[in-house]
Scaffold this motif. Structure first.
Motif, mmCIF file in Angstrom:
data_model
loop_
_atom_site.group_PDB
_atom_site.id
_atom_site.type_symbol
_atom_site.label_atom_id
_atom_site.label_comp_id
_atom_site.label_asym_id
_atom_site.label_seq_id
_atom_site.Cartn_x
_atom_site.Cartn_y
_atom_site.Cartn_z
ATOM 1 N N MET A 148 -24.108 -53.092 22.115
ATOM 2 C CA MET A 148 -23.308 -54.329 22.080
ATOM 3 C C MET A 148 -24.074 -55.436 21.341
ATOM 4 O O MET A 148 -23.516 -56.211 20.576
ATOM 5 C CB MET A 148 -23.018 -54.750 23.536
ATOM 6 C CG MET A 148 -21.956 -55.760 23.698
ATOM 7 S SD MET A 148 -20.388 -55.269 22.952
ATOM 8 C CE MET A 148 -19.612 -54.343 24.257
ATOM 9 N N ASN A 149 -25.400 -55.464 21.567
ATOM 10 C CA ASN A 149 -26.232 -56.475 20.932
ATOM 11 C C ASN A 149 -26.525 -56.125 19.459
ATOM 12 O O ASN A 149 -26.671 -57.007 18.608
ATOM 13 C CB ASN A 149 -27.533 -56.568 21.763
ATOM 14 C CG ASN A 149 -28.660 -57.272 21.066
ATOM 15 O OD1 ASN A 149 -29.428 -56.634 20.342
ATOM 16 N ND2 ASN A 149 -28.759 -58.564 21.251
ATOM 17 N N GLN A 150 -26.562 -54.809 19.159
ATOM 18 C CA GLN A 150 -27.086 -54.408 17.851
ATOM 19 C C GLN A 150 -26.009 -54.197 16.780
ATOM 20 O O GLN A 150 -26.306 -54.272 15.592
ATOM 21 C CB GLN A 150 -27.948 -53.146 18.003
ATOM 22 C CG GLN A 150 -29.231 -53.485 18.768
ATOM 23 C CD GLN A 150 -30.085 -52.288 19.133
ATOM 24 O OE1 GLN A 150 -29.880 -51.194 18.624
ATOM 25 N NE2 GLN A 150 -31.039 -52.493 20.008
ATOM 26 N N ILE A 151 -24.762 -53.924 17.210
ATOM 27 C CA ILE A 151 -23.698 -53.774 16.191
ATOM 28 C C ILE A 151 -23.616 -55.060 15.347
ATOM 29 O O ILE A 151 -23.616 -54.988 14.112
ATOM 30 C CB ILE A 151 -22.331 -53.430 16.837
ATOM 31 C CG1 ILE A 151 -22.380 -52.021 17.439
ATOM 32 C CG2 ILE A 151 -21.180 -53.568 15.837
ATOM 33 C CD1 ILE A 151 -22.228 -50.856 16.473
ATOM 34 N N PRO A 152 -23.613 -56.252 15.979
ATOM 35 C CA PRO A 152 -23.583 -57.456 15.132
ATOM 36 C C PRO A 152 -24.830 -57.600 14.251
ATOM 37 O O PRO A 152 -24.769 -58.209 13.187
ATOM 38 C CB PRO A 152 -23.499 -58.621 16.131
ATOM 39 C CG PRO A 152 -23.049 -58.010 17.419
ATOM 40 C CD PRO A 152 -23.511 -56.583 17.414
ATOM 41 N N LEU A 153 -25.967 -57.012 14.694
ATOM 42 C CA LEU A 153 -27.185 -57.123 13.875
ATOM 43 C C LEU A 153 -27.072 -56.309 12.577
ATOM 44 O O LEU A 153 -27.833 -56.534 11.641
ATOM 45 C CB LEU A 153 -28.419 -56.669 14.675
ATOM 46 C CG LEU A 153 -28.858 -57.601 15.819
ATOM 47 C CD1 LEU A 153 -30.002 -56.964 16.609
ATOM 48 C CD2 LEU A 153 -29.286 -58.960 15.288
#
Ligand code: FAQ
Length: 334
Positions: A148-153
């Motif tokens: 959830m945190n890394q897809i936007p990254l």
């Protein structure tokens, strides 16, 4: 006269800096990727080094809680999957250290800063894995929160970090599924004892997983700048809420109860509301006083010391090869 000349020089330098800053921000706003040789503000570079290094350290320290269960996995299939997953985490650490190195720091220096306590790793890896259900929970919830945190990254403004994240996210989604599949086996196909073990794991991990997303928006020091620079695309609280909304129905399918009496669905907003997070626990764990902080750091220090001969041997071999190649080139030129 001399001072005045210096002042004029300073003013010219400041004007030049702010022109560079404005140009940099307009590239970020236009969704252009910033690459290693491009001009970037020092604070942007420092923020990336801090975040990418912390992320890399988390992947490496994150191998320890699950590594603890490789020898005790309940079947050959589970053992093979867990072994592959833990190796993937090591690979993620390697890509991330490589991404950080494009910013002008060395991997050795970053590892030293971790071991000296100057850099952090994620709070979540300071909790123990007490039963096999914890391995299911880590895949389902810890990898679930990480995705959830890394897809936007993957859309981060810094090219090398964004590209590393695309590959990492593909692997994390397999990790999440293998974890959830362990939970389905324990909760829907398992014995009452296995289901109770799964519930106990959820009770222990739920709140620490919510803390993975970082402090609440009002206490987050870096979010505003990181959002402006498009390193972060969502705030900590927004991502935490997205994760809760996605996870609660999955827990309900398993027939598990979340250890939060205040949790309820708000039909008007469509979100699951949650109770108060114990931020004093988060601060304590980040400051080094969680259940496993000392053990994790000792394991990393021992690994670093025990691996010193491998690094020395690799360097000596590289030097030998270079010397041989140089000698061959000299002979060829004569
Ligand atoms: N733990 O101002 P913010 C994984 C610190 S990988 C410890 O909100 P920011 C894969 C923060 O550094 C998990 N410290 O900071 C896996 C700052 O302190 P500083 C790691 C934390 O950077 C799965 C201070 O609090 N993922 O799980 C934590 O804007 C299974 C103020 O915070 C990443 O690193 C925390 N949880 O937002 C592996 C993703 N939260 O540095 C094995 C990339 C905050 O000023 C098995 N990182 N702090 O001294 C990020 O997205 C961001 O850095 C956040 C924090 C969102 C973590």
């Amino acid at each position: 006269m001399y001072t005045q000349a210096l002042n004029i020089k300073d003013m010219a330098a400041a004007a030049e800096d702010s022109a560079f800053d404005a140009r940099f921000q307009s590239r970020v706003d236009a969704e252009e990727k910033i690459e290693p040789n491009d001009w970037m503000p020092d604070a942007y570079r420092r923020t990336l080094v801090r975040q990418i290094a912390q992320h890399a350290h988390s992947e490496i320290v994150g191998m320890l809680p699950e590594g603890n269960w490789i020898t005790r996995a309940p079947s050959l299939k589970r053992k093979a999957a867990l072994l592959a997953k833990v190796q993937d985490e090591g690979g993620h650490g390697a890509y991330l250290y490589a991404a950080a190195e494009t910013l002008g720091v060395s991997r050795e220096d970053l590892v030293e800063q971790l071991l000296d306590g100057k850099q952090k790793y994620s709070s979540i890896f300071n909790y123990p894995t007490l039963s096999w259900a914890d391995i299911g929970i880590i895949g389902w919830l810890v990898d679930g929160a990480a995705i959830m945190n890394q897809i936007p990254l993957c859309r981060c403004s810094y090219g090398p970090y964004a590209r590393a994240m695309i590959r990492i996210c593909k692997e994390e989604s397999f990790h999440q599924r293998q974890g959830y599949e362990i939970m389905v086996t324990l909760c829907r196909d398992g014995t009452p004892e296995q289901k109770a073990m799964a519930q106990d794991a959820l009770n222990r991990w739920w709140w620490p997983v919510l803390m993975m997303f970082g402090p609440s928006d009002k206490d987050s020091q870096h979010t505003d700048k990181s959002m402006r620079w498009k390193i972060k695309r969502f705030t900590n609280d927004d991502l935490r809420q997205k994760f809760i909304d996605a996870t609660v129905p999955q827990g309900q399918y398993l027939g598990l109860t979340f250890p939060d009496p205040a949790m309820k669905h708000n039909d008007r907003t469509g979100h699951w509301e949650h109770g108060e997070i114990d931020w004093s626990e988060f601060k304590r764990v980040v400051a080094g006083d969680g259940p496993c902080n000392r053990q994790r750091m000792k394991q990393r220090r021992d690994a670093n010391e025990n691996g010193a001969w491998v690094r020395e041997a690799a360097l000596a071999f590289a030097q030998k090869r270079r010397a041989r190649a140089e000698a061959a080139a000299r002979i060829a030129a004569e």
